[in-house]
Design a protein around this motif. Sequence first.
Motif, PDB file in Angstrom:
ATOM      1  N   THR A 173       0.839  -1.204   0.000  1.00  0.00           N
ATOM      2  CA  THR A 173       0.000   0.000   0.000  1.00  0.00           C
ATOM      3  C   THR A 173       0.867   1.245   0.000  1.00  0.00           C
ATOM      4  O   THR A 173       0.576   2.211  -0.718  1.00  0.00           O
ATOM      5  N   ILE A 174       1.936   1.240   0.785  1.00  0.00           N
ATOM      6  CA  ILE A 174       2.852   2.383   0.813  1.00  0.00           C
ATOM      7  C   ILE A 174       3.451   2.596  -0.574  1.00  0.00           C
ATOM      8  O   ILE A 174       3.539   3.732  -1.062  1.00  0.00           O
ATOM      9  N   VAL A 175       3.837   1.517  -1.237  1.00  0.00           N
ATOM     10  CA  VAL A 175       4.397   1.609  -2.592  1.00  0.00           C
ATOM     11  C   VAL A 175       3.324   2.071  -3.578  1.00  0.00           C
ATOM     12  O   VAL A 175       3.581   2.926  -4.422  1.00  0.00           O
ATOM     13  N   ALA A 176       2.122   1.508  -3.459  1.00  0.00           N
ATOM     14  CA  ALA A 176       1.044   1.875  -4.382  1.00  0.00           C
ATOM     15  C   ALA A 176       0.700   3.356  -4.276  1.00  0.00           C
ATOM     16  O   ALA A 176       0.364   3.983  -5.281  1.00  0.00           O
ATOM     17  N   MET A 177       0.801   3.905  -3.069  1.00  0.00           N
ATOM     18  CA  MET A 177       0.489   5.333  -2.906  1.00  0.00           C
ATOM     19  C   MET A 177       1.515   6.202  -3.639  1.00  0.00           C
ATOM     20  O   MET A 177       1.207   7.320  -4.017  1.00  0.00           O
ATOM     21  N   ARG A 178       2.703   5.693  -3.857  1.00  0.00           N
ATOM     22  CA  ARG A 178       3.719   6.457  -4.575  1.00  0.00           C
ATOM     23  C   ARG A 178       3.553   6.357  -6.077  1.00  0.00           C
ATOM     24  O   ARG A 178       3.809   7.318  -6.807  1.00  0.00           O
ATOM     25  N   PHE A 179       3.150   5.190  -6.586  1.00  0.00           N
ATOM     26  CA  PHE A 179       3.157   4.946  -8.019  1.00  0.00           C
ATOM     27  C   PHE A 179       1.777   4.887  -8.660  1.00  0.00           C
ATOM     28  O   PHE A 179       1.675   4.833  -9.874  1.00  0.00           O
ATOM     29  N   ASN A 180       0.721   4.869  -7.871  1.00  0.00           N
ATOM     30  CA  ASN A 180      -0.637   4.859  -8.399  1.00  0.00           C
ATOM     31  C   ASN A 180      -1.229   6.237  -8.122  1.00  0.00           C
ATOM     32  O   ASN A 180      -1.548   6.570  -6.979  1.00  0.00           O
ATOM     33  N   THR A 181      -1.376   7.051  -9.160  1.00  0.00           N
ATOM     34  CA  THR A 181      -1.804   8.436  -8.971  1.00  0.00           C
ATOM     35  C   THR A 181      -3.199   8.536  -8.360  1.00  0.00           C
ATOM     36  O   THR A 181      -3.471   9.462  -7.596  1.00  0.00           O
ATOM     37  N   ASP A 182      -4.082   7.582  -8.675  1.00  0.00           N
ATOM     38  CA  ASP A 182      -5.431   7.610  -8.103  1.00  0.00           C
ATOM     39  C   ASP A 182      -5.381   7.422  -6.588  1.00  0.00           C
ATOM     40  O   ASP A 182      -6.043   8.141  -5.837  1.00  0.00           O
ATOM     41  N   LEU A 183      -4.596   6.458  -6.139  1.00  0.00           N
ATOM     42  CA  LEU A 183      -4.485   6.204  -4.704  1.00  0.00           C
ATOM     43  C   LEU A 183      -3.750   7.330  -3.998  1.00  0.00           C
ATOM     44  O   LEU A 183      -4.080   7.680  -2.862  1.00  0.00           O
ATOM     45  N   LYS A 184      -2.750   7.903  -4.649  1.00  0.00           N
ATOM     46  CA  LYS A 184      -2.021   9.034  -4.075  1.00  0.00           C
ATOM     47  C   LYS A 184      -2.964  10.211  -3.864  1.00  0.00           C
ATOM     48  O   LYS A 184      -2.918  10.887  -2.838  1.00  0.00           O
ATOM     49  N   ARG A 185      -3.850  10.438  -4.814  1.00  0.00           N
ATOM     50  CA  ARG A 185      -4.816  11.533  -4.715  1.00  0.00           C
ATOM     51  C   ARG A 185      -5.769  11.306  -3.533  1.00  0.00           C
ATOM     52  O   ARG A 185      -6.076  12.229  -2.783  1.00  0.00           O
ATOM     53  N   VAL A 186      -6.223  10.065  -3.349  1.00  0.00           N
ATOM     54  CA  VAL A 186      -7.109   9.739  -2.232  1.00  0.00           C
ATOM     55  C   VAL A 186      -6.380   9.941  -0.906  1.00  0.00           C
ATOM     56  O   VAL A 186      -6.920  10.537   0.034  1.00  0.00           O
ATOM     57  N   TYR A 187      -5.142   9.476  -0.822  1.00  0.00           N
ATOM     58  CA  TYR A 187      -4.354   9.636   0.399  1.00  0.00           C
ATOM     59  C   TYR A 187      -4.162  11.121   0.726  1.00  0.00           C
ATOM     60  O   TYR A 187      -4.377  11.545   1.864  1.00  0.00           O
ATOM     61  N   ASP A 188      -3.767  11.903  -0.264  1.00  0.00           N
ATOM     62  CA  ASP A 188      -3.557  13.348  -0.043  1.00  0.00           C
ATOM     63  C   ASP A 188      -4.842  14.037   0.403  1.00  0.00           C
ATOM     64  O   ASP A 188      -4.814  14.918   1.262  1.00  0.00           O
ATOM     65  N   ARG A 189      -5.973  13.639  -0.178  1.00  0.00           N
ATOM     66  CA  ARG A 189      -7.255  14.230   0.206  1.00  0.00           C
ATOM     67  C   ARG A 189      -7.591  13.905   1.663  1.00  0.00           C
ATOM     68  O   ARG A 189      -8.037  14.776   2.417  1.00  0.00           O
ATOM     69  N   LEU A 190      -7.351  12.679   2.084  1.00  0.00           N
ATOM     70  CA  LEU A 190      -7.627  12.297   3.472  1.00  0.00           C
ATOM     71  C   LEU A 190      -6.721  13.043   4.452  1.00  0.00           C
ATOM     72  O   LEU A 190      -7.177  13.492   5.511  1.00  0.00           O
ATOM     73  N   ILE A 191      -5.456  13.185   4.118  1.00  0.00           N
ATOM     74  CA  ILE A 191      -4.520  13.917   4.978  1.00  0.00           C
ATOM     75  C   ILE A 191      -4.930  15.388   5.059  1.00  0.00           C
ATOM     76  O   ILE A 191      -4.891  16.003   6.131  1.00  0.00           O
ATOM     77  N   ALA A 192      -5.358  15.954   3.928  1.00  0.00           N
ATOM     78  CA  ALA A 192      -5.790  17.353   3.912  1.00  0.00           C
ATOM     79  C   ALA A 192      -7.037  17.561   4.776  1.00  0.00           C
ATOM     80  O   ALA A 192      -7.226  18.643   5.333  1.00  0.00           O
ATOM     81  N   LYS A 193      -7.869  16.514   4.910  1.00  0.00           N
ATOM     82  CA  LYS A 193      -9.055  16.610   5.761  1.00  0.00           C
ATOM     83  C   LYS A 193      -8.714  16.453   7.239  1.00  0.00           C
ATOM     84  O   LYS A 193      -9.599  16.526   8.087  1.00  0.00           O
ATOM     85  N   GLY A 194      -7.435  16.190   7.540  1.00  0.00           N
ATOM     86  CA  GLY A 194      -7.016  16.074   8.925  1.00  0.00           C
ATOM     87  C   GLY A 194      -6.974  14.655   9.461  1.00  0.00           C
ATOM     88  O   GLY A 194      -6.811  14.448  10.667  1.00  0.00           O
ATOM     89  N   LYS A 195      -7.103  13.668   8.588  1.00  0.00           N
ATOM     90  CA  LYS A 195      -7.038  12.268   9.029  1.00  0.00           C
ATOM     91  C   LYS A 195      -5.597  11.909   9.376  1.00  0.00           C
ATOM     92  O   LYS A 195      -4.649  12.389   8.760  1.00  0.00           O
ATOM     93  N   HIS A 196      -5.445  11.050  10.360  1.00  0.00           N
ATOM     94  CA  HIS A 196      -4.134  10.562  10.752  1.00  0.00           C
ATOM     95  C   HIS A 196      -3.575   9.696   9.622  1.00  0.00           C
ATOM     96  O   HIS A 196      -4.327   9.056   8.884  1.00  0.00           O
ATOM     97  N   ALA A 197      -2.257   9.646   9.463  1.00  0.00           N
ATOM     98  CA  ALA A 197      -1.632   8.900   8.370  1.00  0.00           C
ATOM     99  C   ALA A 197      -2.021   7.423   8.395  1.00  0.00           C
ATOM    100  O   ALA A 197      -2.282   6.834   7.343  1.00  0.00           O
ATOM    101  N   GLU A 198      -2.075   6.815   9.573  1.00  0.00           N
ATOM    102  CA  GLU A 198      -2.433   5.392   9.644  1.00  0.00           C
ATOM    103  C   GLU A 198      -3.880   5.156   9.208  1.00  0.00           C
ATOM    104  O   GLU A 198      -4.178   4.134   8.602  1.00  0.00           O
ATOM    105  N   VAL A 199      -4.753   6.096   9.507  1.00  0.00           N
ATOM    106  CA  VAL A 199      -6.150   5.985   9.071  1.00  0.00           C
ATOM    107  C   VAL A 199      -6.210   6.071   7.545  1.00  0.00           C
ATOM    108  O   VAL A 199      -6.923   5.292   6.899  1.00  0.00           O
ATOM    109  N   ALA A 200      -5.441   6.983   6.972  1.00  0.00           N
ATOM    110  CA  ALA A 200      -5.420   7.140   5.516  1.00  0.00           C
ATOM    111  C   ALA A 200      -4.829   5.899   4.845  1.00  0.00           C
ATOM    112  O   ALA A 200      -5.332   5.439   3.817  1.00  0.00           O
ATOM    113  N   ILE A 201      -3.781   5.326   5.424  1.00  0.00           N
ATOM    114  CA  ILE A 201      -3.169   4.118   4.863  1.00  0.00           C
ATOM    115  C   ILE A 201      -4.156   2.956   4.916  1.00  0.00           C
ATOM    116  O   ILE A 201      -4.288   2.188   3.960  1.00  0.00           O
TER     117      ILE A 201
END
Length: 148
Positions: free
Chosen positions: A94-122
């Motif tokens: 999942t950590i690797v996919a967030m780097r190389f899959n732009t769709d998943l990276k976008r979802v992760y960034d959106r969750l972090i921007a909403k104030g979610k903890h990194a582990e929750v976003a992962i």
Amino acid sequence: MFGARPLDAPVDALGAEDAHLSRRRNVLASIPGLGTVTAHALLADMPEPGGMEDGQAAAPAGLAPITRRSGTWRGRSFVQGGRAAVRQALYMPTIVAMRFNTDLKRVYDRLIAKGKHAEVAITAIMRKLVVLANALFHKDRLWTQKAA
């Protein structure tokens, strides 16, 4: 430095003998971030995907959010139960996919921007990977990059 693991050859041979298993491995490995080792682990520990609804796919892995409720009181959501081996097999991919899959990276960034903890976003991304695998198995197709 890193050699082949002792179980890689027998698992690859087993996959080569069974066309259905080989196809399922190839579908999983087509998702950026997931390799054949993760595909083998998921196929061994969670053979159900493809026959479930999207909302049901994450529950056997223990990645479905469960909200604590009692009467009018409502607590925070959490994940529990399921197969720990699936969660463990998905964490680093999942950590690797967030780097190389732009769709998943976008979802992760959106969750972090909403104030979610990194582990929750992962964990949310892990859930998306299981749901994605279920959908790909259901449609019997490989993952493809969305056109921009």
